[in-house]
Design a protein around this motif. Structure first.
Motif, PDB file in Angstrom:
ATOM      1  N   GLN A 199      35.625  -0.027   6.437  1.00  0.00           N
ATOM      2  CA  GLN A 199      34.863  -0.219   7.710  1.00  0.00           C
ATOM      3  C   GLN A 199      34.901  -1.682   8.287  1.00  0.00           C
ATOM      4  OE1 GLN A 199      33.720   2.341   9.045  1.00  0.00           O
ATOM      5  NE2 GLN A 199      33.113   3.773   7.474  1.00  0.00           N
ATOM      6  N   THR A 200      34.845  -1.631   9.489  1.00  0.00           N
ATOM      7  CA  THR A 200      34.722  -3.093  10.089  1.00  0.00           C
ATOM      8  C   THR A 200      33.156  -3.519  10.518  1.00  0.00           C
ATOM      9  OG1 THR A 200      36.978  -2.657  10.971  1.00  0.00           O
ATOM     10  CG2 THR A 200      35.686  -4.385  11.963  1.00  0.00           C
ATOM     11  N   VAL A 201      32.970  -4.479   9.933  1.00  0.00           N
ATOM     12  CA  VAL A 201      31.617  -4.896  10.351  1.00  0.00           C
ATOM     13  C   VAL A 201      31.936  -5.850  11.505  1.00  0.00           C
ATOM     14  CG1 VAL A 201      29.617  -6.411   9.592  1.00  0.00           C
ATOM     15  CG2 VAL A 201      30.415  -4.606   7.999  1.00  0.00           C
ATOM     16  N   GLU A 202      31.146  -5.684  12.558  1.00  0.00           N
ATOM     17  CA  GLU A 202      31.035  -6.492  13.812  1.00  0.00           C
ATOM     18  C   GLU A 202      29.617  -7.108  13.961  1.00  0.00           C
ATOM     19  OE1 GLU A 202      33.214  -5.226  17.684  1.00  0.00           O
ATOM     20  OE2 GLU A 202      31.297  -5.041  18.288  1.00  0.00           O
ATOM     21  N   VAL A 203      29.846  -8.505  14.064  1.00  0.00           N
ATOM     22  CA  VAL A 203      28.699  -9.329  14.538  1.00  0.00           C
ATOM     23  C   VAL A 203      28.818  -9.888  15.806  1.00  0.00           C
ATOM     24  CG1 VAL A 203      27.576 -11.499  13.907  1.00  0.00           C
ATOM     25  CG2 VAL A 203      28.531 -10.244  11.938  1.00  0.00           C
ATOM     26  N   TRP A 204      27.674  -9.587  16.729  1.00  0.00           N
ATOM     27  CA  TRP A 204      27.507 -10.252  17.853  1.00  0.00           C
ATOM     28  C   TRP A 204      26.444 -11.299  17.827  1.00  0.00           C
ATOM     29  CZ3 TRP A 204      22.834 -10.166  20.994  1.00  0.00           C
ATOM     30  CH2 TRP A 204      23.199 -10.375  22.075  1.00  0.00           C
ATOM     31  N   HIS A 205      26.538 -12.341  18.799  1.00  0.00           N
ATOM     32  CA  HIS A 205      25.719 -13.155  19.142  1.00  0.00           C
ATOM     33  C   HIS A 205      25.527 -13.621  20.192  1.00  0.00           C
ATOM     34  CE1 HIS A 205      23.664 -17.266  19.002  1.00  0.00           C
ATOM     35  NE2 HIS A 205      22.895 -16.613  18.057  1.00  0.00           N
ATOM     36  N   GLU A 206      24.423 -13.868  21.063  1.00  0.00           N
ATOM     37  CA  GLU A 206      24.271 -14.151  22.337  1.00  0.00           C
ATOM     38  C   GLU A 206      25.070 -15.292  22.790  1.00  0.00           C
ATOM     39  OE1 GLU A 206      19.908 -15.066  21.514  1.00  0.00           O
ATOM     40  OE2 GLU A 206      20.170 -16.061  23.509  1.00  0.00           O
ATOM     41  N   THR A 207      25.007 -16.283  22.001  1.00  0.00           N
ATOM     42  CA  THR A 207      25.679 -17.504  22.479  1.00  0.00           C
ATOM     43  C   THR A 207      27.327 -17.610  21.914  1.00  0.00           C
ATOM     44  OG1 THR A 207      23.611 -18.657  22.604  1.00  0.00           O
ATOM     45  CG2 THR A 207      25.525 -20.076  22.757  1.00  0.00           C
ATOM     46  N   LEU A 208      27.256 -17.148  20.761  1.00  0.00           N
ATOM     47  CA  LEU A 208      28.651 -17.361  19.941  1.00  0.00           C
ATOM     48  C   LEU A 208      29.723 -16.290  19.956  1.00  0.00           C
ATOM     49  CD1 LEU A 208      26.811 -19.108  16.783  1.00  0.00           C
ATOM     50  CD2 LEU A 208      28.203 -20.099  18.596  1.00  0.00           C
TER      51      LEU A 208
END
Ligand code: CU
Length: 232
Positions: A199-208
């Motif tokens: 699987q691919t873990v995706e991280v989202w952050h509002e600024t980065l």
């Protein structure tokens, strides 16, 4: 006669439990847990400004938390999810509160559906959302209105602000499947029952922004992954 009936009942119960238990077992074996640690090597970004209205509820100083970095360089308020996964929405209704003239939590995550927007402050707020897939909401929430129920039908990251208190900022992560988690102050998030396999873990952050990493999810086991966000 009675004995025969009891025997029949026992067989029926065994048969029924096999029937009902089996699919659940298959599910439990199918999924694994992903423990995601999100790190950020850069500085925290928190703007402070003076408050000149509703100070009784809002306090005299407000903070706009754009990047929150905890101990051990853990990045808070990041959404970790399994990219491209498919799954049924969770039945749990999402809730975001306006407390101390802040959105609590700063990032709320949900599958498409309804969200309760609370007004614990008991002052006038005005919800204003910014999105592309979902219709924008721009609605006053008077002090007596404790709960306002709204809907986000399409997956996306929705920015939520308040037109009465300019510093109020929050995010609603509307996810297309139930495999996600939001990092805590230490930068940790847990994705439960994630589909097994590569699987691919995706991280989202509002600024980065976004970052990804491949993981191998094993049925019934916990896989740990550390993802580092890079300054844009
Ligand atoms: Cu407000």
């Amino acid at each position: 006669m009675r004995k025969a009936l009891a025997g029949f009942a026992a067989v029926a119960i065994v048969a029924a439990s096999v029937w009902f238990v089996a699919p659940g077992r298959v599910d439990a074996q199918g999924g694994g847990t992903i423990e995601v640690e999100v790190k950020y090597n850069g500085p925290a970004q928190v703007e402070t400004l003076k408050v000149n209205k509703d100070t009784e509820q809002c306090g005299k100083e407000a903070k706009i938390e754009k990047v929150v970095v905890g101990g051990n360089k853990g990045l808070a308020n990041a959404v970790a999810s399994v990219a491209g996964a498919k799954g049924q929405p969770t039945a749990k209704k999402a809730v975001i509160d306006q407390k101390g003239c802040k959105f609590v939590p700063h990032v709320v995550s949900m599958t498409p559906g309804e969200i309760d927007i609370l007004n614990s402050d008991g002052v006038l707020h005005n919800i204003h959302t910014y999105s592309t897939a979902n219709p924008s909401i721009n609605k006053a929430q008077p002090k007596f209105k404790k709960t306002m129920t709204e809907k986000f039908d399409k997956p996306e990251f929705v920015k939520i602000t308040c037109d009465v208190h300019s510093w109020m900022l929050g995010w609603v992560a509307v996810m297309p499947h139930p495999y996600f988690g939001v990092t805590n102050e230490s930068g940790m998030a847990k994705i439960e029952n994630a589909p097994a396999g590569k699987q691919t873990v995706e991280v989202w952050h509002e600024t980065l922004g976004k970052a990804t990493k491949e993981v191998e999810v094993k049925p019934g086991a916990t896989t740990k992954v550390t993802i580092e966000m890079v300054k844009k």
